[in-house]
Design an enzyme around this catalytic site. Sequence first.
Site, PDB file in Angstrom:
ATOM      1  N   HIS A   1       0.852  -1.193   0.000  1.00  0.00           N
ATOM      2  CA  HIS A   1       0.000   0.000   0.000  1.00  0.00           C
ATOM      3  C   HIS A   1       0.885   1.239   0.000  1.00  0.00           C
ATOM      4  O   HIS A   1       1.900   1.303   0.699  1.00  0.00           O
ATOM      5  CB  HIS A   1      -0.914   0.000   1.231  1.00  0.00           C
ATOM      6  CG  HIS A   1      -2.060   0.952   1.126  1.00  0.00           C
ATOM      7  ND1 HIS A   1      -1.938   2.289   1.427  1.00  0.00           N
ATOM      8  CD2 HIS A   1      -3.342   0.771   0.738  1.00  0.00           C
ATOM      9  CE1 HIS A   1      -3.108   2.889   1.253  1.00  0.00           C
ATOM     10  NE2 HIS A   1      -3.976   1.982   0.821  1.00  0.00           N
ATOM     11  N   HIS A   2       0.516   2.243  -0.799  1.00  0.00           N
ATOM     12  CA  HIS A   2       1.376   3.414  -0.986  1.00  0.00           C
ATOM     13  C   HIS A   2       1.533   4.228   0.300  1.00  0.00           C
ATOM     14  O   HIS A   2       2.490   5.008   0.427  1.00  0.00           O
ATOM     15  CB  HIS A   2       0.822   4.311  -2.100  1.00  0.00           C
ATOM     16  CG  HIS A   2       1.882   4.957  -2.931  1.00  0.00           C
ATOM     17  ND1 HIS A   2       3.000   5.553  -2.386  1.00  0.00           N
ATOM     18  CD2 HIS A   2       2.016   5.085  -4.277  1.00  0.00           C
ATOM     19  CE1 HIS A   2       3.756   6.047  -3.360  1.00  0.00           C
ATOM     20  NE2 HIS A   2       3.195   5.764  -4.515  1.00  0.00           N
ATOM     21  N   SER A   3       0.652   4.072   1.262  1.00  0.00           N
ATOM     22  CA  SER A   3       0.788   4.804   2.519  1.00  0.00           C
ATOM     23  C   SER A   3       1.988   4.312   3.327  1.00  0.00           C
ATOM     24  O   SER A   3       2.470   5.010   4.217  1.00  0.00           O
ATOM     25  CB  SER A   3      -0.480   4.684   3.358  1.00  0.00           C
ATOM     26  OG  SER A   3      -0.726   3.331   3.714  1.00  0.00           O
TER      27      SER A   3
END
Length: 621
Positions: A269-271
Amino acid sequence: MHSAGAACDTCRHKSVPRRLLLEARATRKSQASARVVAFSHSPRHGRRHWQLRIPACAARSQHRKNQESQEARARTRAHSTGAMDPGAGASATLRKRALSIDTAAATAIEFESKEPAGGGREGEGFGADNSVGEEEPVSPTGRLFREPHFRCHIVSVFGLAAPVDLPALRDGVAATLARHPRFCSVQVFNEFEKDARPKWVRTAVNLDDHIIVPELDPAATSADPDRALEDYVSSLSTRPMDHSIPLWEVHVLDFPTAEAAAAVALRVHHSVGDGVSMLSLFMACTRSAADPGALPALPPARRPGPVHAVRRRPPLSSPAGAFLDALAALAAWVVALLVLAWHTVVDVARFVATAASLLGDAPTVLKAQEGTEFRPKRFVNRTLSLDDIKFVKNAMSCTVNDVLLGITSAALSRYYFRKTGESDNKSLTVRSAVLVNLRPTPGIQTLASMMESGKDNGARWGNKIGYMLIPFHLARHEDPVEYVRRATKVARRKKSSMESVFTFWSGYMVLKLFGIKAAAALCYGMFAHTTLSFSNMVGPTEQVLFCGNPIVYIAPGTYGHPHALTIHYQSYMNKVKLVLSVDESQFPDCHQLLDDFAESLKLILEAAPRKQEAAQVGTRS
């Protein structure tokens, strides 16, 4: 059992600590809104132990939601390549299990396990400290990647030179990735706080939840292994991630393709972090093929300091010469500062106009249609020669990035005019959103030490991203080198601007003043009124080993943002991997677009020597 804040006659403890309410961050909204939230406590190993208890009605609701979470996880690990409903999992939930809090250790937080005591599953318990009370807020950009229109994920495929040794892979992941603070943490909310913001909280890592070995159709992998690999990796864009566990997965695809004996796909996930941070982290998990005990060497930075810095000339020997030299340096610095300020003002004005829907790219066959961020993506790639690209760079006296920008402009021009059939005399400009990492990336030695200790060693991590808008000129040029020449001018112009710094801080201020929804709307306006995304990352110049297996290529991709076309360049050894992340409904001929990139490099390469020879002839005359 007694309600929060009430006295207990059995143990004579006067009231439930208010801290317990504030730290019950894993409860669902249905539980938090219940009229009675009860707690019980009892002696546990000689210490007072408080535990969250859920009323019966809320418990039944929690049971149903747990079942839904398990079903989502099962679908993610499904043994097939069939695409799921794109809308499934659109409203991803955070980890919200019951919390046990030991009041004798105010900083200890322990997530209850579904397994009975002493019956932990295989692979469970990896990670840094499983009961660490220290928390860290999710960064503003990380919060943005949780919004509906920006649920971005990074998918990187690593080609391997030998079949996968699964036990060695598990041991390697357990000793590296699973020990990184972000890879053994979940995002949680404090539902009892007003304006609650997600935080990273440590948890145990069960490798069975993260290392996935799909059972693919042997006939498909034998008949067309490259297509089977492409189909499976593309299907990941349709599968939701389980937010009740750390947000990463390693998919093992143990069958040979044209370029590798096997492959692993890392989905994150890009977070968790930006692309540059993720590449540095993965490199910290590898070792040099030439020296298996050493970390790989990354190429040095092309230019130290800020892009607007003025390079000093060597001082002159005489006092008068030194004075003139100092005066010239001061004048050059003032001029550079004025140029920097003017370019920044112009770029910022264009960015604001784009985000505010006052300025936008014209609709073309390249621009995304509404809702593309929710549709499946296909990841296709092609290998280019880094030596050929460097030959053009030296012939044109520019940078590798300039050559890649020129190749992209030439390829998009070929594709556009072939699809539209418009006149060769026409020209237009489309813009690309380029993400710029503003945070100094920790060295791979620092990251390796962090994973070895399993603790935060002060290395800055996460997402600190600014944006730049790069124009691509689409036209028919008789001289293919003209694409590189124009790209070089654009790149040099952008280097004398602080656009990316301003866009980061302006987004941060909008988030602080107006909230995450306003910041998300600002970013969505910027993406919706540009045409594509572009990135170029530099990898190791030598071959590296991952869990003892040599890596032959690195192919990163991304999905979840409002662009139908994303272009990635990833250098590794003497090769550059070109990866296109496309909306297949809009680019059904994406492989032909790959051919346009390869053909554009070939034409530019053939034209570059003539330019170099002409320059040499002009110098002699």
